[in-house]
Design an enzyme around this catalytic site. Sequence first.
Site, short mmCIF file in Angstrom:
data_model
loop_
_atom_site.label_atom_id
_atom_site.label_comp_id
_atom_site.label_asym_id
_atom_site.label_seq_id
_atom_site.Cartn_x
_atom_site.Cartn_y
_atom_site.Cartn_z
N LYS A 92 0.82 -1.21 0.00
CA LYS A 92 0.00 0.00 0.00
C LYS A 92 0.85 1.26 0.00
O LYS A 92 0.62 2.18 -0.76
CB LYS A 92 -0.89 0.08 1.25
CG LYS A 92 -1.90 -1.01 1.40
CD LYS A 92 -2.81 -0.75 2.60
CE LYS A 92 -2.08 -0.74 3.93
NZ LYS A 92 -1.60 -2.06 4.37
N ARG A 138 -9.14 1.07 9.07
CA ARG A 138 -8.71 -0.30 9.32
C ARG A 138 -9.75 -1.08 10.10
O ARG A 138 -9.53 -2.25 10.40
CB ARG A 138 -7.42 -0.26 10.16
CG ARG A 138 -6.16 -0.62 9.41
CD ARG A 138 -5.04 -0.51 10.42
NE ARG A 138 -3.85 -1.20 10.06
CZ ARG A 138 -2.83 -0.63 9.42
NH1 ARG A 138 -2.91 0.61 8.99
NH2 ARG A 138 -1.73 -1.31 9.19
N ARG A 145 11.53 -6.83 5.16
CA ARG A 145 11.45 -5.39 4.87
C ARG A 145 12.44 -4.60 5.73
O ARG A 145 12.66 -4.87 6.90
CB ARG A 145 10.03 -4.90 5.17
CG ARG A 145 9.89 -3.39 5.02
CD ARG A 145 8.47 -2.98 4.82
NE ARG A 145 7.68 -3.12 6.03
CZ ARG A 145 6.39 -2.77 6.10
NH1 ARG A 145 5.78 -2.27 5.04
NH2 ARG A 145 5.73 -2.93 7.23
N ARG A 161 11.72 -2.34 11.15
CA ARG A 161 10.71 -1.83 12.08
C ARG A 161 10.47 -2.86 13.17
O ARG A 161 10.46 -4.05 12.90
CB ARG A 161 9.41 -1.58 11.33
CG ARG A 161 9.33 -0.21 10.73
CD ARG A 161 8.17 -0.05 9.78
NE ARG A 161 6.92 -0.66 10.21
CZ ARG A 161 5.78 -0.58 9.52
NH1 ARG A 161 5.76 0.10 8.38
NH2 ARG A 161 4.69 -1.14 9.95
N ARG A 180 -0.13 -9.06 13.42
CA ARG A 180 -0.68 -8.03 12.52
C ARG A 180 -1.58 -8.67 11.45
O ARG A 180 -2.61 -8.11 11.10
CB ARG A 180 0.45 -7.25 11.85
CG ARG A 180 1.08 -6.25 12.80
CD ARG A 180 2.43 -5.79 12.33
NE ARG A 180 2.38 -5.02 11.11
CZ ARG A 180 3.41 -4.89 10.28
NH1 ARG A 180 4.54 -5.50 10.54
NH2 ARG A 180 3.32 -4.13 9.23
P1 ADP Z 1 1.36 -1.93 7.84
O1 ADP Z 1 0.27 -1.57 6.85
O2 ADP Z 1 2.58 -2.43 7.16
O3 ADP Z 1 0.88 -2.78 8.98
P2 ADP Z 1 1.39 0.76 8.94
O4 ADP Z 1 2.58 1.58 8.88
O5 ADP Z 1 0.21 1.15 8.10
O6 ADP Z 1 1.89 -0.69 8.58
O7 ADP Z 1 0.87 0.63 10.44
C1 ADP Z 1 1.69 0.27 11.51
C2 ADP Z 1 0.90 0.22 12.81
O8 ADP Z 1 0.33 1.52 13.08
C3 ADP Z 1 -0.30 -0.72 12.82
O9 ADP Z 1 0.06 -2.05 13.12
C4 ADP Z 1 -1.16 -0.09 13.94
O10 ADP Z 1 -0.67 -0.39 15.22
C5 ADP Z 1 -0.94 1.40 13.73
N1 ADP Z 1 -1.98 1.97 12.82
C6 ADP Z 1 -1.77 2.55 11.61
N2 ADP Z 1 -2.94 2.93 11.06
C7 ADP Z 1 -3.92 2.56 11.93
C8 ADP Z 1 -5.33 2.65 11.94
N3 ADP Z 1 -6.01 3.18 10.92
N4 ADP Z 1 -6.01 2.17 13.01
C9 ADP Z 1 -5.36 1.64 14.06
N5 ADP Z 1 -4.03 1.51 14.11
C10 ADP Z 1 -3.30 1.96 13.08
#
Ligand code: ADP
Length: 209
Positions: free
Chosen positions: A13, A88, A122, A153, A164
């Site tokens: 994404k 999400r 990654r 990360r 996740r």
């Molecule tokens: P990825 O899509 O690779 O899991 P992100 O960088 O989008 O990574 O998100 C990392 C973390 O940030 C998620 O696992 C969550 O803890 C938090 N996070 C990001 N966006 C949201 C969201 N919309 N709602 C709740 N938690 C979020």
Amino acid sequence: MNLIFLGPPGAGKGTQAAAVSGDLKVPHISTGDMFRKAISEGTPTGLKAKSFMDAGQLVPDDVVIALVKERLAMDDCRNGYILDGFPRTVEQAEALSAFADLDAVINLDVDDEVLVNRLSGRRVCPVCGAPYHVSRLNGETACKVDGTPLIQRDDDKPETVLSRLNVYHEKTAPLIDFYQKAKLLHSVGGDLSLEEISEAILKALEASK
Ligand code: ADP
């Protein structure tokens, strides 16, 4: 255009949203990046988010919704935006519909097996966020954009990757149905080359105009 990029963690994404945001000249808004920045700056939002992120869990809806609402009200979003990593949960999607008028939702569809490999390999630049994969780094350890040493990360460690993915299936996957019903959904296979995926996304967006 007001767009959402939906998909499991590791689907690409962020990479695709960055590319399409350049093509469409609209900001790429990643809630994950916003939280990582808030954490590194020690803001109240960062403090609230950190323990959830480290555990691979979602940050509570009210915290994320407030953050996104504030961001979308900014001037640079007037001509559109790409949301990456938000919504999400169905609750987030319902809240978003009260303050955003969406044009399309792109769903990147990738199998779990591919995701585990991508996420655990990654590496990212801690400064500009550029993503890399160990299999394509040829031993390089620095960011190609700004030369900063790359890191893994915390939430890309194997134990957290699995939680996740579970969280994705339980909480986020229902959004596919949600946006299908709203007639906004375009699914694109995320297991192609980066260029092929970008192309498929732009084609889907063209068709949705
Ligand atoms: P990825 O899509 O690779 O899991 P992100 O960088 O989008 O990574 O998100 C990392 C973390 O940030 C998620 O696992 C969550 O803890 C938090 N996070 C990001 N966006 C949201 C969201 N919309 N709602 C709740 N938690 C979020």
